[in-house]
Design an enzyme around this catalytic site. Structure first.
Site, short mmCIF file in Angstrom:
data_model
loop_
_atom_site.label_atom_id
_atom_site.label_comp_id
_atom_site.label_asym_id
_atom_site.label_seq_id
_atom_site.Cartn_x
_atom_site.Cartn_y
_atom_site.Cartn_z
CG ASP A 354 8.31 -8.51 17.45
OD1 ASP A 354 9.57 -9.15 17.66
OD2 ASP A 354 8.45 -7.01 17.52
CD GLU A 383 12.41 -11.10 19.99
OE1 GLU A 383 13.24 -10.87 19.35
OE2 GLU A 383 11.52 -10.25 20.16
#
Ligand code: CA
Length: 674
Positions: A354, A383
């Site tokens: 994340d 990400e």
């Protein structure tokens, strides 16, 4: 993904602005005083227990005193014993007792700046009781399911061979229509022969039927937001609010009060998926913690694990109140060792980071290398952006545009995502697959896996302006995931003309996913898209009730043709390595775009048995307009694989080429063997 829209709102657009402003305050806020603290690299942090002795070692370099508090239960009781810890090497404190303490609980407490801080289970606890407040002393080997030592995930030569299905435990099984007994639990994925009201398979059998190779489970470590003491009341959260990184979440177990149960049940889930040939990717959120001053990090080493602004406040690249400091040795080791632990103890096959760009590239490279040592098939993607500015210099961030510095790491392509279906933050915006012209070049960039392909014009690209992937194995392609409007909702909000009913939207969904699943890179989808489920138009459903998030399995019968299309699309990709090339050189050589000069029309070939494919040439044409287009196909003996919203990996019809129709909102795929 979370607590506020800032988190998703700043993503791609914010990266460029961040780049310009990141250098001003670095020297004062990079935590030099923390960098100089001793770190401890031993593998015996915080608890080593067996049936005859119990030892603790807490890393807490600033503490002036430290204690272990022993308990009989996981909550609501006074300590039975308080043990003073002894200062040891490399910033650690130790204590031991000459007896086994299985079944007992403990916390640490440190004295800092003259006062005792709140109790904490520590940062390394592997077993916890209700709501993760106390650490548990258990026999970990007793949590292994039968046959665990022989358990293996699927072998994967290259990440591009994976087909990833992102899911939330509760979305997947909580509806009564799932026919699953252990609804919303890890064990849901161990139940076979479960059926929808129409007698169609659900749960793990559904995943097998669909053909995906990996499930990516939303955060399943112990998180804060769901009250584990009150599970009779329905509660929902995505789980991007980490509490104990190395223990499973209690609300997904059948008994959060028993520390062994959540561990053994999560392992049983992994084993059931592995037995079904499906790998498990875990979503990990090392970039911030739910609490700041009250987190386990802060209660063991105040300040150390976080980045700060010049005024001493928490910097906040996560948009969630704080950000961790992976460039500091003890934090870097924590991330690497935590990932190693999940891979070894739980046989996790992959990790999705994340807001990965909050971490530095060196840490991510070390994570990828450590993982490969444990399991050559394991992989890391993340990400490649932050949700706000960070004191970490841009050049060190694990950004999408820096992925060339991280050969063993992959990033999500927001390029293909937004170009195909329209911008994520503007519900009404259309994309290539819904008739908006101008996105063709960015879609082509996605098709080529964001590699340096000679026919691409990056000046026309929407997001990244240069080839960022050194190989297609570094890119995750998708049009929808847990964040933002999922595909069905996006299509309902953007395709609003009178004639654009759900049947038309389903054609657009098929086209959009056909682009994703035939592109170079790794395809990724969100749970339930294959049966055209929706989330009632909710953008950020991180804490929405089951009525928004649960998959209604009635839809599987209602949208049976959609499910069949996804199955065939996945079968096509699996059968043909041409869609799964592994080097930029191969992509440049075998992928050739045709000139069309027609808006919303892309045509290309995969030539000369690309990546060892049995097919000599595959011709792929996408028509994202609402008009029938015509295209000239070279004369040859072609098999029509996809046409007018239908697809069959073994072929739908034959064709000799020539002038061919491409129906509105559809893909035409042809193949020839000679
Ligand atoms: Ca929890």
């Amino acid at each position: 993904m979370h607590f506020n829209l800032l988190r998703v709102g700043l993503i791609s657009a914010g990266m460029i602005a961040v780049a310009a402003t990141a250098t001003a305050s670095q020297s004062t806020t990079m935590g030099t005083e923390y960098q100089q603290m001793p770190s401890y690299s031993g593998q015996d942090l915080e608890l080593i227990a067996n049936s005859t002795s119990t030892r603790w070692r807490l890393w807490s370099p600033m503490a002036s005193a430290a204690q272990v508090l022993l308990y009989d239960t996981d909550r609501n009781t006074a300590p039975t014993d308080t043990i003073d810890m002894t200062r040891a090497d490399h910033g650690t404190w130790t204590a031991m007792v000459d007896r086994g303490l299985y079944g007992k609980f403990y916390t640490f407490r440190i004295k800092h700046d003259g006062r005792w801080l709140d109790e904490t289970p520590g940062v390394w606890t592997k077993a916890v009781g209700t709501n993760g407040r106390r650490a548990a002393i258990i026999d970990m080997s007793a949590t292994d399911p039968h046959g665990w030592s022989a358990d293996r995930g699927p072998e994967l030569k290259h990440l591009t061979d994976a087909i990833i299905y992102e899911m939330h435990h509760r979305d997947f099984s909580i509806s009564p229509t799932s026919g699953i007994v252990n609804k919303g639990k890890f064990l849901a994925l161990t139940e076979h022969d479960t059926k929808s009201p129409d007698g169609l398979s659900t749960g793990i059998d559904h995943l097998k039927e669909l053909g995906v190779t990996h499930v990516h489970i939303l955060p399943s470590y112990d998180y804060t937001s769901v009250d584990e003491a009150n599970l009779a009341t329905p509660q929902y959260n995505w789980g991007y609010d980490p509490q104990n990184y190395n223990a499973p979440e209690g609300s997904y177990s059948t008994n959060p009060a028993d520390p062994s149960t959540r561990i053994s049940e999560m392992k049983r889930m992994v084993k059931a998926l592995h037995d079904a040939g499906i790998g498990v990717v875990m979503d990990v959120v090392y970039n911030h913690t739910a609490l700041g001053d009250g987190s386990n990090f802060s209660l063991t080493a105040p300040g150390y694990y976080y980045r700060h602004r010049e005024d001493g406040s928490y910097s906040d690249a996560s948009g969630c109140g704080n950000e961790t400091a992976s460039e500091r040795q003890q934090m870097r080791d924590f991330i690497i060792n935590s990932v190693r632990y999940w891979a070894k103890e739980y046989h996790i096959d992959g990790f999705r980071f994340d807001l990965m760009a909050i971490h530095d590239t060196e840490t991510m490279n070390q994570v990828a290398a450590a993982l490969k040592q444990i399991n050559p098939s394991a992989f890391v993607y993340g990400e490649g952006w932050t949700a706000g500015d960070s004191p970490l210099p841009t050049a060190q961030r694990a950004l999408k545009d820096n992925v060339w510095m991280m050969p063993g790491v992959a990033v999500f392509s927001d390029d293909i995502r937004d170009a195909v279906k329209g911008h994520y933050s503007d519900a009404a915006d259309r994309g290539f697959a819904t008739g908006k012209p101008g996105n063709e070049e960015t879609v082509k960039i996605g098709i080529a896996g964001a590699t340096d392909h000679p026919q691409l014009d990056w000046t026309k690209a929407n997001n990244s302006k240069k080839p960022y992937a050194i190989a297609p194995t570094q890119v995750i392609n998708y049009v929808s995931y847990h964040d933002d409007l999922m595909l069905t909702d996006k299509l309902r909000h953007s395709m609003t003309r009178p004639e654009e009913n759900d049947s038309v939207r389903q054609r657009a969904a098929r086209l959009a996913q056909t682009i994703v699943f035939t592109s170079q890179g790794t395809p990724f989808m969100w749970c339930g898209e294959e049966i055209f489920r929706d989330k009632k138009g909710v953008h950020n459903s991180y804490k929405s009730p089951d009525s928004i998030n649960a998959i209604d399995w009635h839809l599987k019968a209602e949208n049976a043709a959609q499910m069949e299309y996804y199955k065939q699309l996945i079968a096509l990709r699996k059968a043909h390595p041409a869609f799964r090339m592994t080097t930029a050189k191969d992509v440049a050589r075998h992928l050739v775009f045709d000139k069309t000069n027609v808006p919303n029309l892309i045509s290309y070939s995969l030539r000369d048995h690309a990546n060892g494919d049995e097919w000599k040439e595959i011709k792929v044409i996408f028509n994202g307009s609402d008009q029938t287009r015509h295209i000239s196909i070279p004369k040859a003996d072609w098999t029509v694989v996809a046409e007018d919203g239908r697809i069959n990996a073994n072929g739908l019809a034959s064709s000799h080429g020539g002038r061919m129709e491409v129906a509105p909102l559809s893909a035409l795929i042809l193949a020839r063997t000679k």
